[in-house]
Design a protein around this motif. Sequence first.
Motif, PDB file in Angstrom:
ATOM      1  N   VAL A 299      -8.401  -6.912  -4.214  1.00 30.98           N
ATOM      2  CA  VAL A 299      -9.294  -8.073  -4.128  1.00 30.98           C
ATOM      3  C   VAL A 299      -8.517  -9.287  -3.636  1.00 30.98           C
ATOM      4  O   VAL A 299      -8.978 -10.043  -2.774  1.00 30.98           O
ATOM      5  N   GLY A 300      -7.322  -9.467  -4.167  1.00 32.23           N
ATOM      6  CA  GLY A 300      -6.488 -10.586  -3.743  1.00 32.23           C
ATOM      7  C   GLY A 300      -6.124 -10.512  -2.277  1.00 32.23           C
ATOM      8  O   GLY A 300      -6.109 -11.533  -1.575  1.00 32.23           O
ATOM      9  N   THR A 301      -5.843  -9.311  -1.787  1.00 31.27           N
ATOM     10  CA  THR A 301      -5.513  -9.141  -0.371  1.00 31.27           C
ATOM     11  C   THR A 301      -6.672  -9.561   0.517  1.00 31.27           C
ATOM     12  O   THR A 301      -6.490 -10.251   1.526  1.00 31.27           O
ATOM     13  N   VAL A 302      -7.882  -9.148   0.135  1.00 35.48           N
ATOM     14  CA  VAL A 302      -9.066  -9.510   0.926  1.00 35.48           C
ATOM     15  C   VAL A 302      -9.256 -11.027   0.944  1.00 35.48           C
ATOM     16  O   VAL A 302      -9.478 -11.633   2.005  1.00 35.48           O
ATOM     17  N   LEU A 303      -9.163 -11.653  -0.220  1.00 35.62           N
ATOM     18  CA  LEU A 303      -9.367 -13.106  -0.299  1.00 35.62           C
ATOM     19  C   LEU A 303      -8.306 -13.860   0.498  1.00 35.62           C
ATOM     20  O   LEU A 303      -8.606 -14.806   1.234  1.00 35.62           O
TER      21      LEU A 303
END
Length: 372
Positions: free
Chosen positions: A23-27
């Motif tokens: 999720v952090g990578t996408v954001l």
Amino acid sequence: MSDTAQVVDGDGDPGSSAFVPTVGTVLSAITVAALLIPVRSGADDPALLVAAAGALLTTGAFVTRRHALLERRVAGSIAAGSSLLVVFLSGYVITQGVLGSVVVPGLDWSISLLFCAFFVAAGSVGIGVAERAGLSSRGLIARLGLTGEILVLAFVGLVGISIAALLLSLPVRLLAGEPTELQLTVVEYLSFAVGLGGVAVGYLAFRGRDLSFIDLKAPTLWTIGWVVGGLLVILGANMGVSALMSAVGIEASEHTTTQRVAENPDLLLIIIPSMVLFVGPFEELLYRNVIQKSLYERFSRPGAVVVGSVVFTLVHVSAYATAGAGQILASLSLLFVLALILGTLYERTENLLVPALVHGCYNAAIFIPMYF
């Protein structure tokens, strides 16, 4: 369950270790794109370039953690820290009038990429903290769900104020005809008590809680000390942050109430006491005692203070909406700092009376000089 246990648990979901960094990578990837597109379009503010570098560092931290190349706490700390830097720098660039607006194809309206970067990077800060704390997918989703519920409650509070104002104005209109601005101001501040109080009690009933959930204790000398100290801190923070903003060329917007007072100073006779009697107590009842305390169920206490302060800040957007985007963001940034202080006062004392009096007296102190 202790505050630490609430945060540093796996929530029984050991197979989801890659979920949070994913999720952090996408954001963070979205943040990188939102920052680099304005750069490619000619925006050359050095702060924007540093922000883009920070977003790339965040992406790298999440990617390496996703592939187990970095220890969880290290990756989470790097991601949270670099994302926080992106928030500060993108916010600064926005206050300088750079928005990076693009037109959405087929919709004929534009969005500010820098605002997107600002808010998405803020989300990355939270994900970085979640990764550092070792949250699982279920732990993260549960916290996001509670945050969404609380955010809805906060905006329902605004609706409650509007409904209360409508109902309270009806007797005035029936008895006196078209109300004067002074009468409408009385109704407006009474609606804070009725609207916010009603929503707070209604939510407690919805959650199966009674009035014992409200932390209202009799004042003591210790309470007075917290109120005086808190008021000095919040006034000092206001002056300090305002001075810092002026030094770096950031201009804040005026509250809509300030604009009304400039046109009709007599309103201060209603506004100043209402800040102490209605606005401070009932905003603190809903946003600190009900919202922040409810967040304790899923967040650590410091985390609940931060999330509650974000919610409190967001619901005040409309109060500063008469200015430009940069000025609004500057004003909300100051409000966020003040909300953190109020949230900390409530968390430390567990007494609604303390933040209520500090909030009300601070608001009154802002308007008192305009009376003379």
